[in-house]
Design a protein around this motif. Structure first.
Motif, mmCIF file in Angstrom:
data_model
loop_
_atom_site.group_PDB
_atom_site.id
_atom_site.type_symbol
_atom_site.label_atom_id
_atom_site.label_comp_id
_atom_site.label_asym_id
_atom_site.label_seq_id
_atom_site.Cartn_x
_atom_site.Cartn_y
_atom_site.Cartn_z
ATOM 1 N N HIS A 36 34.943 37.413 40.651
ATOM 2 C CA HIS A 36 36.182 37.059 39.892
ATOM 3 C C HIS A 36 35.820 36.195 38.911
ATOM 4 O O HIS A 36 35.796 34.737 39.578
ATOM 5 N N HIS A 42 34.522 32.844 41.086
ATOM 6 C CA HIS A 42 34.405 32.780 42.548
ATOM 7 C C HIS A 42 34.271 33.877 42.980
ATOM 8 O O HIS A 42 34.411 35.371 42.550
ATOM 9 N N ASP A 44 35.687 37.051 46.147
ATOM 10 C CA ASP A 44 36.817 37.235 47.004
ATOM 11 C C ASP A 44 36.301 38.167 48.020
ATOM 12 O O ASP A 44 36.231 39.367 47.853
ATOM 13 N N ARG A 46 37.693 40.727 50.825
ATOM 14 C CA ARG A 46 38.585 41.362 51.141
ATOM 15 C C ARG A 46 38.171 42.395 52.570
ATOM 16 O O ARG A 46 37.230 43.081 52.548
HETATM 17 MN MN MN Z 1 40.262 35.659 42.871
#
Ligand code: MN
Length: 181
Positions: A36, A42, A44, A46
């Motif tokens: 992202h 950064h 992410d 999930r």
């Molecule tokens: Mn993010």
């Protein structure tokens, strides 16, 4: 509703991100890592769990080197449909910037009996130590995600992600940015 924070932060007229919707976990649990490029780059993480995606923002990205701890800030639950979301979140929206899938695959809890992975993962989430066995293209083998006990409430969402020293661990420095392909 678990996705209330996700909904509050977004205006679905103005972002291409998926609308909140709960999901029933299948027999295999899926994960993804999204790169992202927002105001700060950064990654992410999930994790399909409990009808949503439990989510952590990892400023430096995951590392396959077992000697490195990576800060992972738990963020709001995301809808399952976010797993493979890629695109441009327009300026002015929460998380504005570019999202692309960096890795995806299935995962499980390495010590759980068959069919009991999700229960073990949720138990780990609540006690602050989640064991993860990733079967991705980039993330492979066991990782520990450990909640950092912190008196400062603002930082109560801090966790550390560390590769466990198994056959998939590397000894060279690992930078997710070197593995974009
Ligand atoms: Mn993010």
């Amino acid at each position: 509703m678990k996705l209330i924070k996700y909904k509050e932060k977004r205006d679905f007229e103005n972002t291409p991100e998926p609308e909140p919707k709960e999901h029933k976990s299948g027999t295999k649990l899926h994960f993804s890592v999204q790169r992202h490029q927002a105001s700060h780059l950064h990654y992410d993480l999930r994790l399909e769990m409990d009808g949503v995606l439990k989510s952590w923002a990892i400023p430096k990205g995951p590392s396959m080197n077992a000697n490195v701890k990576r800060l992972a800030m738990q963020t709001e639950d995301h809808p399952y449909d976010y797993m493979l979301f890629e695109g441009e979140i327009p300026k002015g929206n929460y998380g504005a910037g570019t999202v692309e899938v960096w890795d995806k695959g299935t995962y499980t809890e390495p010590e759980a009996e068959k069919g009991k992975a999700e229960k073990a993962l949720l138990h780990g989430l609540h006690k602050g130590h989640i064991q993860l066995l990733f079967k991705g293209k980039k993330l492979k083998g066991v990782f520990d995600l450990i909640h950092i006990k912190n008196k400062d409430e603002d930082r109560d969402n801090s966790w550390l992600l560390t590769k466990r020293d198994d056959e998939f661990a590397v000894t060279d420095p690992y930078n997710a940015e070197d593995h974009l392909d």
